[in-house]
Design a protein around this motif. Structure first.
Motif, PDB file in Angstrom:
ATOM      1  N   GLU A  54       0.838  -1.189   0.000  1.00 25.76           N
ATOM      2  CA  GLU A  54       0.000   0.000   0.000  1.00 25.76           C
ATOM      3  C   GLU A  54       0.878   1.244   0.000  1.00 25.76           C
ATOM      4  N   SER A  55       0.231   2.407  -0.056  1.00 25.61           N
ATOM      5  CA  SER A  55       1.003   3.636  -0.124  1.00 25.61           C
ATOM      6  C   SER A  55       1.910   3.733   1.104  1.00 25.61           C
ATOM      7  N   TYR A 255      -0.166  -9.956   7.209  1.00 24.98           N
ATOM      8  CA  TYR A 255      -0.468  -8.778   6.397  1.00 24.98           C
ATOM      9  C   TYR A 255      -0.874  -9.190   4.986  1.00 24.98           C
ATOM     10  N   ALA A 258      -4.330 -10.357   5.060  1.00 24.69           N
ATOM     11  CA  ALA A 258      -5.292  -9.248   5.168  1.00 24.69           C
ATOM     12  C   ALA A 258      -5.436  -8.524   3.828  1.00 24.69           C
ATOM     13  N   LEU A 259      -4.306  -8.315   3.162  1.00 23.96           N
ATOM     14  CA  LEU A 259      -4.310  -7.602   1.890  1.00 23.96           C
ATOM     15  C   LEU A 259      -5.160  -8.359   0.873  1.00 23.96           C
ATOM     16  N   ALA A 262      -8.782  -8.108   1.726  1.00 20.51           N
ATOM     17  CA  ALA A 262      -9.382  -6.769   1.596  1.00 20.51           C
ATOM     18  C   ALA A 262      -9.661  -6.407   0.149  1.00 20.51           C
ATOM     19  N   VAL A 274     -17.418  -8.029   7.555  1.00 16.64           N
ATOM     20  CA  VAL A 274     -16.326  -7.734   8.482  1.00 16.64           C
ATOM     21  C   VAL A 274     -15.105  -7.262   7.706  1.00 16.64           C
ATOM     22  N   ALA A 275     -14.491  -6.174   8.157  1.00 12.57           N
ATOM     23  CA  ALA A 275     -13.289  -5.678   7.498  1.00 12.57           C
ATOM     24  C   ALA A 275     -12.141  -6.666   7.696  1.00 12.57           C
ATOM     25  N   ALA A 276     -11.264  -6.770   6.683  1.00 18.14           N
ATOM     26  CA  ALA A 276     -10.201  -7.764   6.702  1.00 18.14           C
ATOM     27  C   ALA A 276      -9.151  -7.468   7.761  1.00 18.14           C
ATOM     28  N   VAL A 277      -8.902  -6.204   8.026  1.00 12.67           N
ATOM     29  CA  VAL A 277      -7.883  -5.861   9.006  1.00 12.67           C
ATOM     30  C   VAL A 277      -8.293  -4.572   9.694  1.00 12.67           C
ATOM     31  N   ARG A 278      -7.941  -4.487  10.980  1.00 11.71           N
ATOM     32  CA  ARG A 278      -8.310  -3.295  11.718  1.00 11.71           C
ATOM     33  C   ARG A 278      -7.173  -2.280  11.639  1.00 11.71           C
ATOM     34  N   GLY A 279      -7.464  -1.076  12.077  1.00 10.80           N
ATOM     35  CA  GLY A 279      -6.416  -0.076  12.238  1.00 10.80           C
ATOM     36  C   GLY A 279      -5.918   0.510  10.940  1.00 10.80           C
ATOM     37  N   GLU A 280      -5.114   1.547  11.118  1.00  8.20           N
ATOM     38  CA  GLU A 280      -4.587   2.280   9.971  1.00  8.20           C
ATOM     39  C   GLU A 280      -3.103   2.004   9.828  1.00  8.20           C
ATOM     40  N   LEU A 281      -2.572   2.346   8.669  1.00 11.08           N
ATOM     41  CA  LEU A 281      -1.127   2.261   8.477  1.00 11.08           C
ATOM     42  C   LEU A 281      -0.443   3.210   9.451  1.00 11.08           C
ATOM     43  N   ARG A 296      -1.365  -3.867  13.963  1.00 14.87           N
ATOM     44  CA  ARG A 296      -2.646  -4.220  13.344  1.00 14.87           C
ATOM     45  C   ARG A 296      -2.867  -5.728  13.293  1.00 14.87           C
TER      46      ARG A 296
ATOM     47  N   SER C 156      -5.419  10.747   9.478  1.00 18.13           N
ATOM     48  CA  SER C 156      -4.870   9.983   8.362  1.00 18.13           C
ATOM     49  C   SER C 156      -5.951   9.868   7.283  1.00 18.13           C
ATOM     50  N   MET C 159      -9.097   7.981   8.260  1.00 16.97           N
ATOM     51  CA  MET C 159      -9.835   8.682   9.319  1.00 16.97           C
ATOM     52  C   MET C 159     -10.519   9.928   8.764  1.00 16.97           C
ATOM     53  N   ARG C 162     -13.605   8.872   7.192  1.00 20.24           N
ATOM     54  CA  ARG C 162     -14.584   8.599   8.243  1.00 20.24           C
ATOM     55  C   ARG C 162     -15.179   9.918   8.772  1.00 20.24           C
ATOM     56  N   ASP C 186      -5.981   3.215   0.365  1.00 17.64           N
ATOM     57  CA  ASP C 186      -5.347   1.918   0.190  1.00 17.64           C
ATOM     58  C   ASP C 186      -6.376   0.811   0.347  1.00 17.64           C
ATOM     59  N   VAL C 187      -6.010  -0.353  -0.176  1.00 17.04           N
ATOM     60  CA  VAL C 187      -6.997  -1.417  -0.273  1.00 17.04           C
ATOM     61  C   VAL C 187      -7.498  -1.885   1.097  1.00 17.04           C
ATOM     62  N   THR C 188      -6.615  -1.933   2.108  1.00 14.72           N
ATOM     63  CA  THR C 188      -7.120  -2.377   3.421  1.00 14.72           C
ATOM     64  C   THR C 188      -8.023  -1.308   4.040  1.00 14.72           C
ATOM     65  N   ILE C 189      -7.743  -0.045   3.753  1.00 16.63           N
ATOM     66  CA  ILE C 189      -8.578   1.037   4.290  1.00 16.63           C
ATOM     67  C   ILE C 189      -9.877   1.121   3.489  1.00 16.63           C
ATOM     68  N   ASP C 191     -11.403  -1.307   2.196  1.00 17.52           N
ATOM     69  CA  ASP C 191     -12.211  -2.398   2.711  1.00 17.52           C
ATOM     70  C   ASP C 191     -12.942  -1.953   3.981  1.00 17.52           C
ATOM     71  N   GLN C 192     -12.205  -1.275   4.880  1.00 14.03           N
ATOM     72  CA  GLN C 192     -12.831  -0.804   6.125  1.00 14.03           C
ATOM     73  C   GLN C 192     -13.954   0.197   5.838  1.00 14.03           C
ATOM     74  N   LYS C 195     -17.094  -1.424   4.273  1.00 15.96           N
ATOM     75  CA  LYS C 195     -17.844  -2.183   5.277  1.00 15.96           C
ATOM     76  C   LYS C 195     -18.579  -1.214   6.212  1.00 15.96           C
TER      77      LYS C 195
END
Lengths: 341, 285, 329
Positions: A54-55, A255, A258-259, A262, A274-281, A296, C156, C159, C162, C186-189, C191-192, C195
């Motif tokens: 990711e970025s 990771y 999760a990637l 996601a 449900v989101a694949a992973v919690r929290g931010e980079l 995370r 971020s 956030m 959000r 990003d893809v994980t964000i 996704d959040q 959802k």
């Protein structure tokens, strides 16, 4: 196919943050963005190595260090036996002929004031790729190679569509007859319907010219399609490297798992809530101690916060930087919680 | 494949100028032609000698014989305005040419290399910009002594800073563009990257400013002439003419009005051209 | 089936440009049912974002809007300015792709939520503050009370998005419009956030319209899909039906061009050519120049959007020639 053409060992790179004068006067410590924190990698002759992340994961910085646009701070880059970081002058120019780069942004990667033929002729003449009287013919050859009409030579970049500009960028890189192509987000700025055209071109050229390709991208579906092997990066580290099929079928690092989870699947039946992973980079200004992903990670335990895991072959040919796969931890954890892989 | 949207063959040079020039630019060029004609052929165009005294016709209002009137020595104002064009265009050119070339060069180098070169430049700028431009120029002329040559030296030693700042900023933006990075990955020499790739894309604002600066240069030359620090009497120069005529502003306004109008028109000319060039030189996205 | 909350009929949006009129949206009609998620997919220049902006009344003259935007039966294109203020940003909220530019940099996130709250509801300062905190918690921002005093740049990327959703929700909207809400993430964000949107939709009983270029996002979030090309809707269907059995040559081409369907490292099946230039559209079907199924009939007139299967409408002359179970990867 298994011979390593490019070997990167423990590469580090950070960028100083421009502090406002006020902060400097207050005596705040100098902050740095840690873009690469010890990257090790191997690219084999003739393969396509996909680099995903990711970025802020450092994949673009890595690409730029490899072609010497950025100067790495520590570690080694070895290309065909030569120490790349030590190259100067003519030797560096010769290296740049062998390792070329294609850029992301079709709107800024071509000099807006130079026609296609000027751009290509410059590369051909400076590197004396062919005698001056053959330059014209060579330009036509290059245009044909990337699927552009002969008339394209006399035009300026603004007269082309995004996909066509990426073809010109590829032609420029190929004009010096490189062995290795570093493609940084080659198609991510293009419309979906055009992306496939450029991907096909890359596959075709690789076949025809026996190129080694470093395909840096964030699009997992794309990387899956064109890479022989994949390296996953997170916060300046390579966290997992394996064959493409292996990594997509049996990802080991939490990771990577999760990637993959996601990435939105095209099948609506796989919809989940449900989101694949919690929290931010985490900010690259404050890279977490120990494993960079521990903040995370659903499996993190205290060793992860203290000790950075090495990139190790826990399964032959499959490198993962995760304590979960450490033999001793496996044993310990097997007694307790079930390990989900 | 993927060629259907290509337009029919077109010459690249023409497409550089695909934006048709604005009417204001054409007006500016027309005015410039008039001024150039006056500067090149004053003897043919002026009805009288510029320094020819005629005590029989002192401070005559505009008439058929003297369309712009005469001054306190009976000199023909029209002829002097025409002869003055040569001096004032020369001032416009010589006060800007060196600053443009040198400033662009310095700006390109500091913008590209940064670090200590940029730091030195930054300190010079800090020192120079503290003083108002005119004050600084007057101070330098006062040291060197009045006259056109010293005025050129004074203006040039300060004026390049502004070009350097413009070009530096633009080069810093352009060097981050991917085409510039591509040129570096191609292994091109810094000189090639700077002069072949960066400068053509970074110099436009400086060229536009050059036009503005030319009109400012004329005004500055006139101001210094007026203050007695530039062109010296009896040279026909618009600023000097205004200075000479200031005592008769109420009784013989034509003595100051016509050189003033010429000054304004020259300023307008360069502004129009600068504005038009800005449009023409902008690369097409 | 219940009545649609939003019903767009024959919407056309024309921009005035120095080079003449440019029709960005051409005769677009669709419905949004209560609690439904509608996806509008298309590439750049397809008119998907302009459609959203037209609904919100964000486009001012000289841009010309024709047709009807019926909100709970009322035509918004005819509504007074005062009424539009109430609806847009009130009953209908919008979130954008770039939260950094959509959020006001000199106001704290809390102030921006309060502003929206006061605008749409009478409440005391204390109530409003409590509500703002509740909203931030609702969109999953940790320690909401402290973050109310933060500025956009202190958040971020994820956030920020959000926070923008929280501001959009402050007016209790019945419809949320999302313009490429996750494209910059990003893809994980992503996704959040997706959802989160789905959860909020159920929790608050909203309808959602998501504009995106990503078919994966559509597959994972939408109930209904409208595919746009060159300003027109070319196909609409329930999401699984559209992905399984596309009935427009463009939709089919788009799905086939995606990697993942075929064998790895084999050539993909691209759509040839480039997306069309809106100021220079071909006569008839705008997709005709790039279409492998094209025939003379396609170039005669613009094909209308007609029902080709239950719940599925297509504007493709050759919808019955397309291969029938399509390629859903």
């Amino acid at each position: 196919m298994s011979e390593a053409l490019l070997r990167v060992e423990n590469l580090t790179k950070s960028f100083p943050v421009k502090e406002p004068l006020f902060g400097r006067l207050r005596g705040s410590p100098k902050r740095v963005v840690r873009a690469l924190t010890g990257v090790s990698l191997e690219v084999r002759r003739g393969e396509t190595l996909g680099i995903v992340g990711e970025s802020g994961c450092g994949k673009s910085t890595l690409a730029r260090c490899l072609v010497r646009l950025h100067e790495a701070e520590g570690g080694t880059i070895e290309y065909d036996g030569a120490d790349v970081r030590a190259l100067r002058g003519g030797a560096l120019r010769a290296y740049n002929r062998r390792v070329q780069m294609v850029f992301q942004d079709p709107y800024s990667s071509l000099n807006p004031r130079m026609t296609v033929s000027q751009t290509l002729a410059e590369a051909l003449t400076v590197h004396r790729v062919c005698p001056p009287r053959e330059v014209k013919a060579k330009i036509q050859e290059l245009l044909e190679l990337v699927g552009l009409p002969p008339s394209a030579a006399q035009r300026l970049p603004h007269e082309f569509s995004g996909g066509q500009r990426q073809r010109i960028g590829i032609a420029r890189a190929l004009s010096v007859e490189p062995e290795c192509l570093v493609a940084d987000e080659l198609v991510s700025a293009l419309d979906v319907s055009v992306q496939a055209q450029v991907v096909n071109l890359l596959l075709e050229l690789q076949e025809k010219l026996h190129l080694t390709v470093l395909f840096v991208a964030h699009d997992l579906r794309l990387v899956h399609h064109i890479s022989h092997r994949v390296a996953v990066m997170y916060l300046g580290n390579v966290v997992e490297v394996a064959d493409t099929d292996t990594i997509f079928a049996r990802p080991q690092h939490p990771y990577t798992q999760a990637l993959l989870a996601a990435a939105p699947d095209l099948d609506p039946a796989k919809k989940s809530v449900v989101a694949a992973v919690r929290g931010e980079l985490p900010s690259p200004l404050k890279v977490p101690s120990g494993c960079p992903f521990h903040t995370r990670c659903p499996h993190a335990f205290d060793r992860c916060t203290r000790e950075k895991p090495g990139l190790l072959p826990h399964v032959p040919g499959h490198l993962t930087a995760c304590h979960l796969y450490d033999a001793a931890e496996r044993h310990r954890l097997a007694k307790g919680e079930a390990l989900q892989t | 494949m993927a060629t259907s949207s290509l337009s029919p063959k077109r010459d690249a040079r023409r497409s550089l100028l695909r934006v048709s020039p604005k009417p204001t630019l054409l007006l500016g060029l027309l005015l410039l032609a008039v001024f150039l004609a006056a500067a090149l052929f004053p003897a043919q165009l002026a009805p009288y000698e510029p320094a020819e005294f005629d005590y029989t016709a002192i401070m005559q209002p505009p008439s058929a014989a003297h369309p712009f009137g005469t001054d306190n020595f009976g000199r023909d104002v029209l002829s002097r305005v025409i002869w003055g064009t040569r001096i004032d265009l020369q001032i416009a050119l010589f006060t800007t040419l060196f600053p443009f070339i040198f400033g662009t060069l310095v700006g390109a180098l500091t913008g590209y290399y940064g670090r200590w070169l940029d730091a030195i430049f930054g300190r010079i700028v800090d020192v120079v910009v503290v003083f108002p431009f005119l004050v600084l120029v007057i101070a330098i002329v006062a040291v060197l002594g009045p006259g056109l040559l010293n005025m050129y030296i004074a203006v040039s030693s300060v004026g390049w800073i502004y070009y350097a700042r413009l070009v530096r900023g633009e080069v810093m933006v352009q060097k981050k563009a991917e085409y510039a990075q591509a040129a570096r990955v191609m292994g091109y020499s810094p000189a090639r990257v700077i002069f072949r790739h960066l400068l053509p894309n970074a110099v436009t604002p400086a060229i536009v400013y050059l036009m503005t600066d030319m009109s400012l240069g004329i005004l500055l030359g006139a101001s210094l002439g007026y203050l007695g620090l530039g062109a010296q009497p009896p040279t026909a120069e618009w600023g000097v003419m205004i200075a000479d005529g200031k005592n008769f502003m109420v009784t013989a306004p034509w003595v100051t009005t016509f050189p003033g109008l010429a000054l304004t028109a020259a300023g307008l000319t360069f502004s129009l051209i600068g504005d038009g060039l800005a449009d023409l030189l902008r690369p097409r996205a | 089936m219940s009545d649609p909350v939003l019903s767009v009929r024959n919407l056309s949006t024309t921009f005035a440009t120095p080079r003449g009129a440019l029709q960005a949206v051409d005769d677009v009609s669709f419905d949004v049912l209560p609690g439904e998620v509608l996806g509008i997919v298309g590439e750049s220049g397809s008119g998907k974002s302009v459609t959203l902006r037209s609904i919100m009344g964000l486009l001012r003259p000289p841009t010309r809007l024709e047709g009807e935007v019926r909100w709970l039966g009322e035509n918004l294109l005819r509504a007074s300015r005062e009424r539009m203020y109430k609806v847009a940003g009130g009953e209908i909220s919008i979130i954008f792709q770039e939260p950094m530019t959509a959020l006001n940099p000199v106001l704290t996130v809390g102030e921006q939520i309060l502003e929206s709250l006061y605008e749409h509801e009478r409440m005391s300062k204390k109530q409003a503050k409590a509500r703002a905190e509740e909203l931030l918690a609702l969109v999953g921002i940790p320690s909401p009370r402290e973050r109310l005093g933060d500025y956009a740049h202190q958040f971020s990327g994820g956030m920020r998005q959000r926070a923008m959703i929280a501001i959009a929700l402050a007016s209790n909207p019945k419809l949320l419009l999302a313009d490429e809400p996750t494209t910059a993430l990003d893809v994980t964000i992503q996704d959040q956030i997706l959802k989160l949107l789905l959860r909020l939709k159920d929790q608050l009983g909203m309808s959602v319209v998501i504009v995106t270029h990503d078919l994966g996002v559509v597959a994972q979030t939408c109930d209904q899909v409208a595919v746009m090309y060159a300003g027109r809707i070319v196909e609409t269907a329930p999401v699984s039906q559209l992905l399984r059995s596309p009935r427009h040559a463009y939709t089919l081409g788009l799905l086939r061009s995606l990697p993942g369907g075929g064998v790895r490292r084999q050539p993909l099946l691209p759509i040839l050519g480039a997306p069309p230039n809106l100021s220079d559209l071909p006569p008839g079907c705008a997709f005709a120049p790039r279409c492998p199924y094209v025939s003379d009939a396609c170039r005669v007139r613009v094909p209308p959007l007609v029902e080709v299967a239950p719940e599925q409408r297509s504007a493709c002359v050759h919808h019955d020639l397309l291969p029938r179970p399509g390629v859903a990867a």
